[in-house]
Design a protein around this motif. Structure first.
Motif, short mmCIF file in Angstrom:
data_model
loop_
_atom_site.label_atom_id
_atom_site.label_comp_id
_atom_site.label_asym_id
_atom_site.label_seq_id
_atom_site.Cartn_x
_atom_site.Cartn_y
_atom_site.Cartn_z
N ASN A 87 8.65 1.46 8.25
CA ASN A 87 9.92 0.77 8.52
C ASN A 87 11.02 1.68 9.05
O ASN A 87 12.12 1.24 9.35
N SER A 95 3.82 -5.81 8.24
CA SER A 95 3.08 -4.64 8.68
C SER A 95 3.76 -4.09 9.93
O SER A 95 4.07 -4.85 10.85
N SER A 140 7.10 -9.79 3.33
CA SER A 140 6.43 -8.50 3.53
C SER A 140 5.99 -8.45 4.98
O SER A 140 5.98 -9.47 5.68
N GLY A 198 3.83 -11.58 5.31
CA GLY A 198 4.20 -12.26 4.07
C GLY A 198 4.55 -13.72 4.27
O GLY A 198 4.76 -14.44 3.28
#
Length: 297
Positions: free
Chosen positions: A227, A274, A272, A237
């Protein structure tokens, strides 16, 4: 004398309707996807008709796949998604039995096949047979050592062939080429990055042309990121009502198939994602930081 009680016809009809309802409206039950749930399997067949985009994830061993991202792309967006794995995991441990070596490799290959079914991903293996040159010989310290033992030209030709056969728009190696990383993982990163351009070069493995296998230019190469420095955040998510689960949960359901490696974990619902960084592009694109966009953007 035994007394038999016949089931009323109305009860059978009501039971049938109730059972059908659990399939037609899986979001009510809010349960994870199962590979054999009728309506879900139908949706998994229809969803890919909404796009012509394709993506490939490359890894070294069974269970290296980016399961949550694959679930998002394939199940969520209908992207034609491929997972290409180098070896069969012959050098791993076994949590469910005493099999090791080639026997474990066969088990792990089957586990990978079952995992791929759940995420609706097309599987490709660079290892083509038992005792193949591309095998899991245990921990490796460098990509050079790995490629020497596998045969650089052997593994590279097979990866180029898979790219030309599957023709992905986007390619994503599962790992970075970092010194702290397993040599097998680093090797796959090295050849994936190299193949981004070479797969489009007709002078690379020209024998493919004799088999009517044409060169293919991948459009974008994405690398794993965090991030702090990224171009794309895949919202794994996000909750999918069709499957009654988030994409990371669907990905973990597929990872539970890797039983010999003790993979799979329970994940609570909630935001959430990736992260990926654009490594190369064959099209005019703005590499500025973007949030919550598809890998196909």
């Amino acid at each position: 004398m035994e007394t038999r009680i016949s089931t009323p016809k109305w009860f059978k009809v009501a039971l049938s309707v109730a059972m059908t309802g659990t399939l037609v409206f899986p979001m009510i039950a809010a349960k994870p996807v199962y590979a054999d749930r009728g309506i879900v399997d139908l949706w998994k067949s229809i969803k890919p008709l909404t796009t012509i985009a394709s993506a490939m994830n490359t890894g070294a061993h069974p269970d290296d796949e980016h399961s949550a991202t694959l679930a998002y792309l394939s199940l969520g967006k209908g992207v034609n998604t491929f997972s290409v794995i180098a070896n069969r995991g012959e050098g791993g441990q076994n949590e469910i039995g005493s099999e090791l070596g080639n026997a474990l490799g066969m088990i792990r290959t089957r586990e990978l096949q079952e995992a791929s079914k759940i995420t609706n991903v097309t599987l490709g293996m660079l290892s083509e047979k038992i005792d193949d040159a591309i095998f899991d010989f245990g921990f490796s310290k460098s990509p050079d050592e790995t490629l020497t033992k596998w045969g650089d030209s052997v593994v590279y030709e097979r990866l180029i062939r898979k790219i030309r056969e599957m023709r992905p728009d986007v390619i994503i190696p599962a790992f970075l080429n970092e010194e702290s990383t397993h040599g097998h993982h680093r090797a796959i990163n090295v050849i994936t990055v190299r193949a981004f351009k070479d797969a489009a070069d007709p002078n690379i493995f020209p024998e493919h042309l004799k088999k009517d296998l044409q060169p293919w230019q991948v459009k974008k190469l994405y690398l794993p990121a965090d991030n702090k420095d990224y171009n794309v955040l895949v919202p794994t998510g996000d909750y999918d009502e069709i499957y009654g689960a988030s994409y990371v949960q669907l990905g973990e359901e597929s990872r539970f198939m890797h039983k010999s490696q003790g993979m799979g974990r329970l994940v609570d619902e909630g935001p959430s994602g990736s992260y990926y960084k654009l490594g190369a592009t064959a099209t005019t694109a703005n590499p500025r930081i973007k949030k919550r966009i598809s890998l196909m953007a």
